[in-house]
Scaffold this motif. Structure first.
Motif, PDB file in Angstrom:
ATOM      1  N   SER A  34      -8.654  38.094  33.247  1.00 33.92           N
ATOM      2  CA  SER A  34      -8.503  37.020  32.269  1.00 33.92           C
ATOM      3  C   SER A  34      -8.820  37.491  30.857  1.00 33.92           C
ATOM      4  CB  SER A  34      -9.420  35.846  32.630  1.00 33.92           C
ATOM      5  OG  SER A  34      -9.078  35.309  33.884  1.00 33.92           O
ATOM      6  N   PHE A  35      -8.174  36.835  29.881  1.00 35.88           N
ATOM      7  CA  PHE A  35      -8.433  37.112  28.462  1.00 35.88           C
ATOM      8  C   PHE A  35      -8.513  35.796  27.697  1.00 35.88           C
ATOM      9  CE2 PHE A  35      -6.376  40.967  29.967  1.00 35.88           C
ATOM     10  CZ  PHE A  35      -7.152  41.966  29.382  1.00 35.88           C
ATOM     11  N   ASN A  36      -9.323  35.825  26.633  1.00 34.78           N
ATOM     12  CA  ASN A  36      -9.358  34.716  25.683  1.00 34.78           C
ATOM     13  C   ASN A  36      -8.509  35.093  24.476  1.00 34.78           C
ATOM     14  OD1 ASN A  36     -11.182  33.076  27.166  1.00 34.78           O
ATOM     15  ND2 ASN A  36     -12.902  34.298  26.411  1.00 34.78           N
ATOM     16  N   ILE A  37      -7.488  34.293  24.198  1.00 31.31           N
ATOM     17  CA  ILE A  37      -6.568  34.578  23.094  1.00 31.31           C
ATOM     18  C   ILE A  37      -6.709  33.480  22.058  1.00 31.31           C
ATOM     19  CG2 ILE A  37      -4.143  34.909  22.440  1.00 31.31           C
ATOM     20  CD1 ILE A  37      -3.637  35.978  25.243  1.00 31.31           C
ATOM     21  N   SER A  38      -7.280  33.827  20.907  1.00 31.94           N
ATOM     22  CA  SER A  38      -7.588  32.839  19.873  1.00 31.94           C
ATOM     23  C   SER A  38      -6.330  32.440  19.110  1.00 31.94           C
ATOM     24  CB  SER A  38      -8.639  33.396  18.911  1.00 31.94           C
ATOM     25  OG  SER A  38      -8.109  34.500  18.199  1.00 31.94           O
ATOM     26  N   ASN A  39      -6.446  31.361  18.310  1.00 30.60           N
ATOM     27  CA  ASN A  39      -5.273  30.850  17.602  1.00 30.60           C
ATOM     28  C   ASN A  39      -4.875  31.690  16.399  1.00 30.60           C
ATOM     29  OD1 ASN A  39      -7.299  30.183  15.847  1.00 30.60           O
ATOM     30  ND2 ASN A  39      -7.111  27.964  16.095  1.00 30.60           N
ATOM     31  N   ASN A  40      -5.675  32.705  16.037  1.00 27.09           N
ATOM     32  CA  ASN A  40      -5.254  33.578  14.928  1.00 27.09           C
ATOM     33  C   ASN A  40      -4.316  34.684  15.407  1.00 27.09           C
ATOM     34  OD1 ASN A  40      -7.637  34.756  16.218  1.00 27.09           O
ATOM     35  ND2 ASN A  40      -7.450  36.386  14.697  1.00 27.09           N
ATOM     36  N   ILE A  41      -4.111  34.797  16.717  1.00 28.51           N
ATOM     37  CA  ILE A  41      -3.160  35.775  17.254  1.00 28.51           C
ATOM     38  C   ILE A  41      -1.783  35.123  17.313  1.00 28.51           C
ATOM     39  CG2 ILE A  41      -2.494  37.120  19.276  1.00 28.51           C
ATOM     40  CD1 ILE A  41      -5.445  37.533  19.847  1.00 28.51           C
ATOM     41  N   THR A  42      -0.876  35.626  16.512  1.00 23.13           N
ATOM     42  CA  THR A  42       0.458  35.044  16.407  1.00 23.13           C
ATOM     43  C   THR A  42       1.521  35.884  17.107  1.00 23.13           C
ATOM     44  OG1 THR A  42       0.812  36.146  14.277  1.00 23.13           O
ATOM     45  CG2 THR A  42      -0.103  33.912  14.225  1.00 23.13           C
ATOM     46  N   GLY A  43       1.236  37.118  17.417  1.00 22.00           N
ATOM     47  CA  GLY A  43       2.217  37.999  18.048  1.00 22.00           C
ATOM     48  C   GLY A  43       1.888  38.268  19.500  1.00 22.00           C
ATOM     49  N   LEU A  44       2.755  37.811  20.407  1.00 23.94           N
ATOM     50  CA  LEU A  44       2.591  38.081  21.838  1.00 23.94           C
ATOM     51  C   LEU A  44       3.881  38.645  22.425  1.00 23.94           C
ATOM     52  CD1 LEU A  44       0.587  34.908  22.956  1.00 23.94           C
ATOM     53  CD2 LEU A  44      -0.253  37.246  22.887  1.00 23.94           C
ATOM     54  N   TYR A  45       4.616  39.352  21.615  1.00 22.91           N
ATOM     55  CA  TYR A  45       5.887  39.923  22.052  1.00 22.91           C
ATOM     56  C   TYR A  45       5.641  41.023  23.101  1.00 22.91           C
ATOM     57  CZ  TYR A  45      10.270  42.564  21.804  1.00 22.91           C
ATOM     58  OH  TYR A  45      11.428  43.224  22.111  1.00 22.91           O
ATOM     59  N   ASN A  46       6.221  40.847  24.295  1.00 19.70           N
ATOM     60  CA  ASN A  46       6.116  41.837  25.381  1.00 19.70           C
ATOM     61  C   ASN A  46       4.677  42.081  25.837  1.00 19.70           C
ATOM     62  OD1 ASN A  46       8.839  42.286  25.643  1.00 19.70           O
ATOM     63  ND2 ASN A  46       8.846  44.277  24.619  1.00 19.70           N
ATOM     64  N   THR A  47       3.753  41.194  25.521  1.00 23.57           N
ATOM     65  CA  THR A  47       2.329  41.466  25.768  1.00 23.57           C
ATOM     66  C   THR A  47       2.034  41.764  27.232  1.00 23.57           C
ATOM     67  OG1 THR A  47       1.679  40.099  23.894  1.00 23.57           O
ATOM     68  CG2 THR A  47      -0.016  40.566  25.533  1.00 23.57           C
ATOM     69  N   PHE A  48       2.555  40.928  28.132  1.00 23.99           N
ATOM     70  CA  PHE A  48       2.290  41.113  29.565  1.00 23.99           C
ATOM     71  C   PHE A  48       3.567  41.471  30.329  1.00 23.99           C
ATOM     72  CE2 PHE A  48      -1.026  38.204  28.049  1.00 23.99           C
ATOM     73  CZ  PHE A  48      -2.172  38.832  28.514  1.00 23.99           C
ATOM     74  N   ARG A  49       4.546  41.981  29.655  1.00 29.85           N
ATOM     75  CA  ARG A  49       5.819  42.287  30.298  1.00 29.85           C
ATOM     76  C   ARG A  49       5.632  43.299  31.442  1.00 29.85           C
ATOM     77  NH1 ARG A  49      10.675  45.625  29.639  1.00 29.85           N
ATOM     78  NH2 ARG A  49       9.397  47.095  28.464  1.00 29.85           N
ATOM     79  N   ASN A  50       6.248  43.025  32.573  1.00 33.49           N
ATOM     80  CA  ASN A  50       6.186  43.911  33.747  1.00 33.49           C
ATOM     81  C   ASN A  50       4.775  44.089  34.317  1.00 33.49           C
ATOM     82  OD1 ASN A  50       8.944  44.451  34.046  1.00 33.49           O
ATOM     83  ND2 ASN A  50       8.868  46.101  32.532  1.00 33.49           N
TER      84      ASN A  50
END
Length: 319
Positions: free
Chosen positions: A270-286
């Motif tokens: 698990s991860f905590n992803i705050s609202n200041n992170i705007t880029g999640l492109y391909n983050t967990f792909r595959n």
């Protein structure tokens, strides 16, 4: 058989042009299968930076402490693909950038000059190199130091004055040794990219800000990581780390997680992803085994391919 006099003429043709401005010597027809000794000329000889550059026939050389122009050996033996012995480097040399780059057969423990300050790409593309070296205490740059040294796997200690080391072990596919990170380093981008055998504990200094592609392709890497608060960039940090399965706190200054876990096929934490992170492109792909809860604060984001091919994912995601 080439006479000693002719051999001397050949070497003199490589020396500083102020000493031998007009000398032209026909190409050497023999084989440099013996130790070449640079003539000292009574202490007057000064070597040009790239005198032996791309001399494919050169195998062994004794520099006999002869000085180099501006104390620079930058590209001195670049692409000398048959070189395997070098001795007698002048201790006052400060620039060792790409000195042995592309020396494919070099595998000797080099006695580096005590005055060296720059070792950028010194052994880059030395695919046979697997000898111990001691980096001089005044060195500040080891960028791409062992890049593409696919055989290299020796203990190494970086001195305290090193400031730049991105790409230091780029594509060192055999490398698996502990590495110290001097406190002046701020950028570890590409440092271990392609080090498919690397799996050592890491302890980062507090002022590092960039981890771009740092562990990309480190397919064996699965160690706990603790990123400094100063980190701002970490795109593709663990891309292709197929054994990686560790959680960590995402630094507050990071705004993009683009491709951070792309192709991390073992990841399921698990991860905590705050609202200041705007880029999640391909983050967990595959991430084919990923099925852990994610605490994602609401906010605008680039969701392109974020969970593409996450075949096991069955969680509620806040969009």
């Amino acid at each position: 058989m080439v006479s000693p006099f002719r051999r001397l003429l050949l070497l003199q043709s490589f020396l500083h042009p102020r000493l031998y401005p007009q000398r032209k010597v026909p190409a050497y027809e023999g084989h440099w299968d013996k130790m070449i000794k640079v003539p000292s000329e009574g202490g007057k000889t000064v070597l040009r930076t790239n005198i032996f550059n791309s001399k494919a026939a050169l195998r062994q050389i004794s520099l006999r402490n002869v000085p180099y122009t501006d104390n620079s050996m930058g590209l001195a033996f670049y692409n000398c693909q048959n070189l395997y012995t070098v001795e007698g480097i002048n201790p006052n040399v400060t620039n060792m950038s790409y000195t042995f780059s592309d020396c494919k057969n070099l595998n000797q423990s080099i006695n580096l000059p005590a005055s060296a300050e720059t070792m950028t790409g010194t052994f880059e593309n030395c695919t046979s190199f697997n000898s111990t070296i001691q980096i001089p205490v005044g060195v500040t740059s080891v960028i791409n130091l062992f890049a593409n040294c696919t055989t290299y796997n020796q203990p190494i200690e970086f001195p305290d004055y090193v400031e730049a080391m991105h790409g230091a072990f780029l594509n060192c596919t055999s490398f698996n040794q502990p590495v110290n990170f001097p406190s002046l380093v701020t950028d570890l981008s590409f440092t271990f990219q392609g080090c498919s055998n690397f799996n050592q504990p890491v302890n980062f200094p507090s002022n590092i800000i960039a981890f771009q592609n740092t562990f990309e392709g480190c397919s064996n890497f699965n160690q706990p990581v603790n990123f400094p608060n100063a980190v701002k960039q970490m795109p593709s940090c663990f891309k292709g780390c197929s054994n990686f399965n560790q959680t960590f706190s995402i630094p507050a200054n990071v705004s993009s997680l683009d491709s951070v876990f792309d192709n991390c096929s073992s990841l399921n934490v698990s991860f905590n992803i705050s609202n200041n992170i705007t880029g999640l492109y391909n983050t967990f792909r595959n991430c084919i085994t990923f099925n852990s809860p994610l605490n994602i604060q609401r906010g605008y984001r680039d969701w392109d391919n974020t969970f593409r091919d996450c075949l096991s994912l069955d969680q509620n995601i806040n969009l």
